[in-house]
Design an enzyme around this catalytic site. Structure first.
Site, mmCIF file in Angstrom:
data_model
loop_
_atom_site.group_PDB
_atom_site.id
_atom_site.type_symbol
_atom_site.label_atom_id
_atom_site.label_comp_id
_atom_site.label_asym_id
_atom_site.label_seq_id
_atom_site.Cartn_x
_atom_site.Cartn_y
_atom_site.Cartn_z
ATOM 1 N N GLU A 65 51.422 17.684 -3.949
ATOM 2 C CA GLU A 65 51.757 19.091 -4.144
ATOM 3 C C GLU A 65 53.264 19.327 -4.085
ATOM 4 O O GLU A 65 53.965 18.692 -3.304
ATOM 5 C CB GLU A 65 51.120 19.947 -3.050
ATOM 6 C CG GLU A 65 49.623 20.000 -3.097
ATOM 7 C CD GLU A 65 49.062 20.918 -2.024
ATOM 8 O OE1 GLU A 65 49.814 21.764 -1.506
ATOM 9 O OE2 GLU A 65 47.865 20.781 -1.714
ATOM 10 N N CYS B 109 51.360 23.851 2.925
ATOM 11 C CA CYS B 109 51.313 22.423 2.614
ATOM 12 C C CYS B 109 49.897 21.871 2.620
ATOM 13 O O CYS B 109 49.168 22.038 3.588
ATOM 14 C CB CYS B 109 52.150 21.650 3.634
ATOM 15 S SG CYS B 109 53.897 21.951 3.496
ATOM 16 N N CYS C 177 60.126 22.881 -3.206
ATOM 17 C CA CYS C 177 59.591 22.274 -1.990
ATOM 18 C C CYS C 177 58.935 20.959 -2.389
ATOM 19 O O CYS C 177 57.964 20.942 -3.159
ATOM 20 C CB CYS C 177 58.592 23.215 -1.332
ATOM 21 S SG CYS C 177 57.901 22.564 0.204
ATOM 22 N N CYS D 84 49.523 13.083 5.288
ATOM 23 C CA CYS D 84 50.439 13.006 6.428
ATOM 24 C C CYS D 84 49.717 12.390 7.616
ATOM 25 O O CYS D 84 48.539 12.682 7.858
ATOM 26 C CB CYS D 84 50.945 14.399 6.796
ATOM 27 S SG CYS D 84 52.200 14.392 8.110
ATOM 28 N N CYS E 186 48.075 22.541 10.080
ATOM 29 C CA CYS E 186 48.536 22.202 8.737
ATOM 30 C C CYS E 186 47.448 21.473 7.959
ATOM 31 O O CYS E 186 46.767 20.589 8.490
ATOM 32 C CB CYS E 186 49.783 21.319 8.838
ATOM 33 S SG CYS E 186 50.448 20.778 7.253
ATOM 34 N N CYS F 146 49.595 17.636 12.468
ATOM 35 C CA CYS F 146 49.840 18.938 13.096
ATOM 36 C C CYS F 146 48.579 19.791 12.936
ATOM 37 O O CYS F 146 48.023 19.899 11.840
ATOM 38 C CB CYS F 146 51.045 19.627 12.466
ATOM 39 S SG CYS F 146 52.586 18.718 12.708
#
Length: 359
Positions: A93, A342, A114, A121, A128, A125
């Site tokens: 993305e 995100c 961005c 990831c 997220c 987190c």
């Protein structure tokens, strides 16, 4: 995937070393880079002032490729999120964020992109979407640059501001990131000024130490989101390995010798980190680091339990930080109507591909 290397992933230093090894001069390297970045050709045959032997050499070792644009979603606030497919099928993305007006009130030509640095990831987190499917792999230098080229195709204008705030932890992919930065900032590359580039980190201390030694004046944003270990442990697993007692000294090391203020990114999550006491802890850290604070009311992610505080609660938190004379802004995430936080678009696409639905 072709074994040939992307020409758009070559720094000037690497291309020069390759051509020198094959008996060509620095001038030829400059010519090639001029064709790639100034004239934006997409074949070696189009490089009309190069000798045939050099064109053949380049074609034998390098190739052109731009990631496939799978989806584009436009927002009411002019933000555009797009999903690109890498050659191994991985989905990435990126978000184009045009600036509506300049500081003088006139129409702005600034286009911010961005950029993602990883497929997924590993840092997980809790608020997220990027980490919900885990980390698949690092993005290569060429794949990072490819997002910029794709964005310029979509926007029909040059990107002139870049934030590494997409999927992934940029500083854990430091080598590929560093090469991408060289290409982005070089006057023989994309020629975007270092101060128009921001790297965001969740608090990856080893990467911060590498960035502290990096010579260019890249801006730094820290995804703090909690001003105590207790809060960060709850929502940011990275804090258990590199708590504030390690993160803050690493940020001080980065700041040393630079005429730059780091930005503390702080997503406001209802009943998690939005109390007056949280504001006091944040002020203490910001003063120690001589940092700015960017407050972001939480952008809801389907399948996650977190909620956005009330408008009144957000303003009260901002006012408490401002009263302490800390530079503070409140940024409402753009693209809320197109799930621009995100990882959301990739998550939905992967779930559709696997025949599942969001939790």
């Amino acid at each position: 995937m072709s074994p040939l290397t992307l020409i758009t992933a070559q720094t000037e230093e690497k291309l020069l070393a390759f051509l020198t090894e094959h008996g060509h001069t620095k001038f030829r390297a400059q010519q090639v880079l001029d064709w790639v970045w100034r004239k934006r050709v997409t074949t070696f045959d189009a490089m009309s002032n190069l000798p045939p032997a050099l064109k053949n050499l380049l074609a034998e070792h390098f190739r052109f490729h731009t990631p496939e644009i799978v989806e584009i979603h436009g927002s009411a606030d002019t933000t555009r999120k797009f999903l690109t497919k890498m050659e191994d099928g991985s989905l990435v993305e990126s978000v184009i964020i045009p600036a509506a007006v300049a500081e003088n009130g006139e129409k702005s030509e600034r286009v911010t992109l961005c950029v993602s640095s990883q497929v997924g990831c590993a840092f997980g987190c809790k608020f997220c979407a990027s980490g919900l499917l885990g980390l698949k792999r690092h993005l290569t230098t060429g794949e990072i640059i490819g997002q910029i080229l794709s964005a310029e195709t979509i926007a029909e204008k040059r990107v002139n501001n870049i934030v590494f705030m997409g999927m992934g932890e940029p500083l854990s992919n430091f080598d590929n990131l560093a090469d991408a930065l060289e290409i982005i900032t070089s006057h023989r590359g994309l020629e975007i000024g270092a101060r128009h580039i921001t790297i965001s980190t969740s608090g990856f201390v080893p990467g911060l130490k590498k960035l502290a030694a990096y010579p260019r004046q890249i801006r730094l944003a820290v995804s703090l989101h909690g001003a105590t270990d207790e809060v960060r442990d709850q929502i940011m697993p990275v804090n258990k390995k590199w708590p504030l007692s390690q993160l803050i000294p690493a940020l001080e090391e980065w700041s040393r010798g630079r005429n730059q203020m780091p930005t503390l990114e702080y997503i406001l999550i209802r009943d998690i980190n939005d109390s007056p006491k949280d504001a006091s802890h944040l002020v203490r850290i910001a003063k120690r680091l001589h940092a700015k604070v960017n407050l972001i009311p939480y952008n809801t992610v389907e399948g996650l339990p977190w909620k956005r505080p009330t408008e009144e609660r957000c303003r009260s938190f901002r006012d408490a930080v401002h009263k302490a004379r800390i530079p503070v802004t409140m940024r409402y995430e753009k693209g809320h109507d197109i799930n621009a936080a995100c990882g959301q678009l990739r998550l939905r696409k992967e779930q559709e591909k696997n025949g599942s639905t969001p939790r």
